[in-house]
Design an enzyme around this catalytic site. Structure first.
Site, PDB file in Angstrom:
ATOM      1  N   SER A 289      74.397  46.542  36.371  1.00  0.00           N
ATOM      2  CA  SER A 289      73.543  46.144  37.494  1.00  0.00           C
ATOM      3  C   SER A 289      72.700  44.916  37.218  1.00  0.00           C
ATOM      4  O   SER A 289      72.013  44.434  38.122  1.00  0.00           O
ATOM      5  CB  SER A 289      72.640  47.316  37.903  1.00  0.00           C
ATOM      6  OG  SER A 289      71.785  47.682  36.840  1.00  0.00           O
ATOM      7  N   LYS A 332      64.497  52.114  41.235  1.00  0.00           N
ATOM      8  CA  LYS A 332      64.316  50.686  40.974  1.00  0.00           C
ATOM      9  C   LYS A 332      63.317  50.064  41.946  1.00  0.00           C
ATOM     10  O   LYS A 332      62.470  49.261  41.554  1.00  0.00           O
ATOM     11  CB  LYS A 332      65.664  49.975  41.071  1.00  0.00           C
ATOM     12  CG  LYS A 332      66.653  50.383  39.983  1.00  0.00           C
ATOM     13  CD  LYS A 332      68.001  49.691  40.162  1.00  0.00           C
ATOM     14  CE  LYS A 332      68.968  50.085  39.060  1.00  0.00           C
ATOM     15  NZ  LYS A 332      70.292  49.449  39.206  1.00  0.00           N
TER      16      LYS A 332
END
Length: 393
Positions: A289, A332
């Site tokens: 990611s 996140k």
């Protein structure tokens, strides 16, 4: 799990049969906690027994060694918990339906503390509501500056320490202990354990702000890149795993192949090396990611244009410039909000995951779903020399 044979001294039925006997029902709900901590030694492999116990096609005739008779477990509802899926055997994981539980936001933690943790800790410390008062500002400080977790265990411990230092009122006396957001509360809890967000760090060219997922919640991940005059190749430091190293190489290849579009001289790739570092170096990191973050850091370095300090990003990058979806978006985003970041660039296919965020988070933050890296660079680097537009289908 399967019990002992009755020929042994002190033989007992297995844990499953014992639990059903204690429940007094043939269709109870049984919870198997921390199934990812399964051990295997000379005494046997519990995972092999669980394969039969959790499979509805096999547990209709589960045979306990003590009973030595088939027992129907198909009506039992099993719930297992785990912190990580990596250590669970794949055949066992295929027999389960996975439900991912995200961590709490700061507002949820404060509300849980007010409704449950504070009354419980006051009772344990021998105090009542009139003897100790904890303002919302203090609760927010404890959650934000003294704990970093998905749950509330450390929050409960910090709150208990403050309550214990208040102590019960002397016999016949009446005093009120008030814990404010600073001063006395800081002396009770000690120095802050979690530093505030360092959004100002992402102001120099070559630095980009990414987002990572950990077992304790989300983390803000800064990617730093610098040129090595006369050096060669790509150097990566910061305890980076193999997947993350491959993401860095893919990011470099994309920037190199599109150097002309970005206003970068292709000669710089041949004459100078590049060094990528991901703090903190003592913590292992891996996963795909960070691909868009590394590409943005490289583009910022080569063009000399700094990235926006209020913007964080996440997404997997391919060699053709596609931004692929990632996991753990809620954690996140909450990490970005905790660090004072108000703009988040995310993959277009993760836009559906925004509905899992609390309403106040969606209102306070700006989300930029993107499908290609060109859109990421245009949103993250406002002063990029050449405006990059995403190609139309």
């Amino acid at each position: 799990m399967r019990g002992h044979r009755r020929t042994y001294i002190g033989a007992l039925p297995g844990r499953i049969i014992q639990a059903i006997r204690r429940a007094g029902s043939r269709n109870p709900v049984l919870m198997l906690d921390e199934v990812d901590k399964l051990g295997r030694d000379f005494r046997g492999d519990p995972a092999s027994a669980l394969l039969e116990i959790l499979d509805p096609e096999q547990n209709k005739s589960f045979r306990d060694n003590y009973l030595d008779l088939p027992f129907d477990l198909s009506k039992v509802f099993f719930i297992t918990t785990a912190n990580a899926l990596d250590t669970i055997p794949r055949p066992l994981l295929d027999r389960m339906e996975m439900l991912r539980l995200a961590g709490y936001s700061e507002e949820e933690k404060i509300e849980i503390a007010k409704r449950y943790l504070i009354p419980r800790q006051l009772k344990q410390a021998g105090l009542n509501d009139g003897q100790c008062h904890l303002p919302d500002g203090t609760l927010h400080r404890i959650v934000a500056r003294y704990t970093r977790e998905a749950g509330l265990r450390q929050t409960r411990a910090q709150r208990g320490a403050a309550g214990a230092k208040s102590g019960p009122a002397p016999r016949g006396g009446k005093h009120r202990a008030r814990r404010g957001p600073a001063g006395r509360s800081g002396r009770d809890a000690g120095a802050a354990r979690v530093l505030a967000g360092r959004t100002a760090q992402a102001t120099a060219p070559g630095v980009a702000t990414g987002l990572a997922w950990t077992e304790s919640g989300g983390e803000v991940l800064y990617v730093e890149a610098t040129l090595l005059p006369g050096g060669k190749g790509l150097t990566i430091t910061g305890q980076i795993g193999e997947v993350m190293q491959e993401s860095a190489k893919a990011a470099q290849s994309y920037i190199w192949s599109h150097a002309k579009e970005l206003g970068i001289s292709p000669e710089v790739f041949k004459e100078d090396g590049i060094h990528i570092h991901v703090p903190a170096g003592g913590i292992p990191k891996d996963g795909p990611s960070a691909g868009v973050t590394m590409a943005t850091a490289m583009a910022s370095l080569y063009t000399g244009a700094a990235t926006r300090s209020d913007t964080a990003m996440t997404g997997e990058l391919t060699l053709t410039g596609l931004v692929l979806p990632i996991g753990g978006l809620k954690e996140k985003v909450l990490a970005a909000r905790r660090a004072g970041i108000r703009r988040v660039i995310l993959p277009l296919e993760n836009e559906k995951d925004l509905r899992d965020l609390p309403e106040e988070v969606r209102q306070q933050m700006e989300f930029l779903p993107v499908a290609r890296i060109e859109e990421v660079l245009a949103a993250a680097i406002p002063r990029i020399p050449v405006e990059v537009e995403a190609p139309t289908a």
